[in-house]
Write a protein that holds these residues in place. Structure first.
Motif, mmCIF file in Angstrom:
data_model
loop_
_atom_site.group_PDB
_atom_site.id
_atom_site.type_symbol
_atom_site.label_atom_id
_atom_site.label_comp_id
_atom_site.label_asym_id
_atom_site.label_seq_id
_atom_site.Cartn_x
_atom_site.Cartn_y
_atom_site.Cartn_z
ATOM 1 N N GLU A 166 67.602 44.580 38.568
ATOM 2 C CA GLU A 166 68.333 44.419 37.599
ATOM 3 C C GLU A 166 70.251 44.322 38.303
ATOM 4 O O GLU A 166 70.955 44.059 37.373
ATOM 5 C CB GLU A 166 68.601 45.967 36.428
ATOM 6 N N LEU A 167 70.160 45.003 39.559
ATOM 7 C CA LEU A 167 71.751 45.076 39.616
ATOM 8 C C LEU A 167 71.839 44.164 40.503
ATOM 9 O O LEU A 167 72.654 43.260 40.498
ATOM 10 C CB LEU A 167 71.364 46.590 40.777
ATOM 11 N N GLN A 168 70.755 43.043 40.783
ATOM 12 C CA GLN A 168 71.293 41.946 41.660
ATOM 13 C C GLN A 168 71.289 40.592 40.052
ATOM 14 O O GLN A 168 72.310 39.928 40.199
ATOM 15 C CB GLN A 168 69.408 41.175 42.011
ATOM 16 N N LEU A 190 78.169 38.665 37.395
ATOM 17 C CA LEU A 190 79.228 38.992 37.554
ATOM 18 C C LEU A 190 80.363 38.289 38.622
ATOM 19 O O LEU A 190 81.287 37.207 38.135
ATOM 20 C CB LEU A 190 79.871 40.100 38.690
ATOM 21 N N LEU A 191 79.510 36.909 39.542
ATOM 22 C CA LEU A 191 79.524 35.888 39.897
ATOM 23 C C LEU A 191 80.480 35.144 39.522
ATOM 24 O O LEU A 191 80.828 34.327 39.912
ATOM 25 C CB LEU A 191 78.830 35.714 41.262
ATOM 26 N N GLU A 192 79.431 34.671 38.680
ATOM 27 C CA GLU A 192 79.134 33.528 37.866
ATOM 28 C C GLU A 192 80.225 33.826 36.740
ATOM 29 O O GLU A 192 81.281 32.190 36.717
ATOM 30 C CB GLU A 192 78.395 32.937 36.675
ATOM 31 N N LEU A 198 77.768 38.094 48.697
ATOM 32 C CA LEU A 198 77.942 37.394 48.119
ATOM 33 C C LEU A 198 79.642 38.121 47.090
ATOM 34 O O LEU A 198 80.986 37.904 47.154
ATOM 35 C CB LEU A 198 77.328 37.578 46.870
ATOM 36 N N ILE A 199 79.221 39.722 47.193
ATOM 37 C CA ILE A 199 80.617 40.868 46.180
ATOM 38 C C ILE A 199 82.005 40.285 47.353
ATOM 39 O O ILE A 199 83.537 39.867 46.878
ATOM 40 C CB ILE A 199 80.342 41.577 46.261
ATOM 41 N N HIS A 231 80.799 34.413 57.644
ATOM 42 C CA HIS A 231 80.474 35.534 58.052
ATOM 43 C C HIS A 231 80.712 36.325 58.016
ATOM 44 O O HIS A 231 81.665 36.600 57.883
ATOM 45 C CB HIS A 231 80.009 35.226 59.174
ATOM 46 N N VAL A 232 79.877 37.499 56.645
ATOM 47 C CA VAL A 232 79.400 38.629 56.386
ATOM 48 C C VAL A 232 79.276 39.650 57.145
ATOM 49 O O VAL A 232 77.643 39.744 56.857
ATOM 50 C CB VAL A 232 79.232 38.299 54.596
ATOM 51 N N PRO A 233 80.223 40.337 57.985
ATOM 52 C CA PRO A 233 78.749 41.424 58.429
ATOM 53 C C PRO A 233 78.118 42.062 58.188
ATOM 54 O O PRO A 233 78.688 42.702 56.493
ATOM 55 C CB PRO A 233 80.350 42.837 59.068
ATOM 56 N N ALA A 234 76.829 42.433 58.891
ATOM 57 C CA ALA A 234 75.684 43.572 57.382
ATOM 58 C C ALA A 234 75.852 44.489 57.260
ATOM 59 O O ALA A 234 74.667 45.455 56.443
ATOM 60 C CB ALA A 234 74.564 42.180 57.823
ATOM 61 N N TYR A 235 75.774 45.525 57.962
ATOM 62 C CA TYR A 235 76.313 47.062 58.590
ATOM 63 C C TYR A 235 76.981 47.089 57.351
ATOM 64 O O TYR A 235 78.297 46.891 56.867
ATOM 65 C CB TYR A 235 76.473 47.365 59.791
ATOM 66 N N ASN A 236 76.606 48.336 56.873
ATOM 67 C CA ASN A 236 76.879 49.107 55.240
ATOM 68 C C ASN A 236 78.123 49.493 55.461
ATOM 69 O O ASN A 236 79.187 49.646 55.330
ATOM 70 C CB ASN A 236 76.055 50.335 55.226
#
Length: 244
Positions: A38-40, A46-48, A184-185, A238-243
């Motif tokens: 559901e979150l995805q 939202l992205l669209e 993507l956010i 590139h988006v860093p993947a660590y939280n």
């Protein structure tokens, strides 16, 4: 005392208690919030709205990942020049794809540049010149900005363009990584309001942020997990993947 009647009453009471606990558990679960799916779906909607569209499906979230330590592997230019001059042109039809791949692999082995992390990326051919691109992968995960490009002409390798980060090993600890939709956010926040983005591919990679690059004299470094987002005909972010 009528023990049969007492046992019946006890069983009924236990059943009622179990039903009550089951109902309570179901309500609590329902109040936990939306599921990952559901979150995805909400994120994609939202992205669209922000004119960001996804080609295909998003990759699944990775488990916790460690950092990857690397060393800069440099080739002596004098050795390379000697190897290039010592070549013998291929016999027969040297323009075939299989023949070119076999020749470039043999040449890289002769220079001690071949290994299990050298993975074919693509081949580009224009008239009599062929370029063979190899990328660096460690345990199935690409190491970004680490490559070998072999230029082939008239049956010999004429040039080697190489920037290689030799993997040394993973760090001891692992950290959680963000989902593809969360990456993507981040892309959405940085885009121009009026632009449209078509995301063509996403993959998890190991990446050395240019802002952390220590210069040509560095011997070793640390790469971090990142989402590689390819969009709008080959543009890359590139988006860093660590939280954190």
């Amino acid at each position: 005392m009528d023990w049969t009647k007492a046992k019946t009453i006890l069983i009924v009471a236990l059943l009622i208690t179990n039903l009550f606990l089951l109902a309570t558990y179901t309500v609590v679960k329902a109040d936990d919030g939306p599921t990952d799916e559901e979150l995805q779906a909400e994120t994609l909607a939202l992205l669209e709205q922000k004119q960001i569209y996804i080609k295909g499906s998003l990759p699944t979230q990775h488990d916790k990942m460690p950092v990857l330590m690397v060393e800069y592997d440099r080739l002596d230019p004098d050795v390379l020049r000697q190897k290039l001059s010592d070549q013998t042109p291929m016999d027969g039809e040297h323009g075939s794809r299989a023949g070119i791949l076999k020749m470039t692999e043999a040449f890289l082995k002769s220079c001690d540049l071949w290994g299990p992390n050298v993975v074919l990326n693509k081949i580009e051919q224009e008239e009599n010149v062929t370029k063979v691109y190899y990328r660096n992968e460690y345990e199935g995960i690409p190491v970004e900005d680490s490559y070998i490009i072999c230029t082939v002409e008239d049956g010999v390798v004429t040039e080697i363009d190489r920037l290689w980060l030799r993997p040394v090993g993973f760090g001891k600890s692992k950290k959680a990584t963000i989902s593809a939709s969360a990456a993507l956010i981040d892309l959405m926040r940085s885009k121009n309001e009026r632009s449209t983005i078509l995301v063509e591919n996403m993959e998890m990679v190991y990446w050395l942020n240019p802002s952390d690059y220590e210069g040509e004299t560095a011997i070793s470094d640390t790469t971090l997990p990142a989402w590689k987002v390819t969009y709008n005909g080959g543009q890359i972010k590139h988006v860093p993947a660590y939280n954190d």
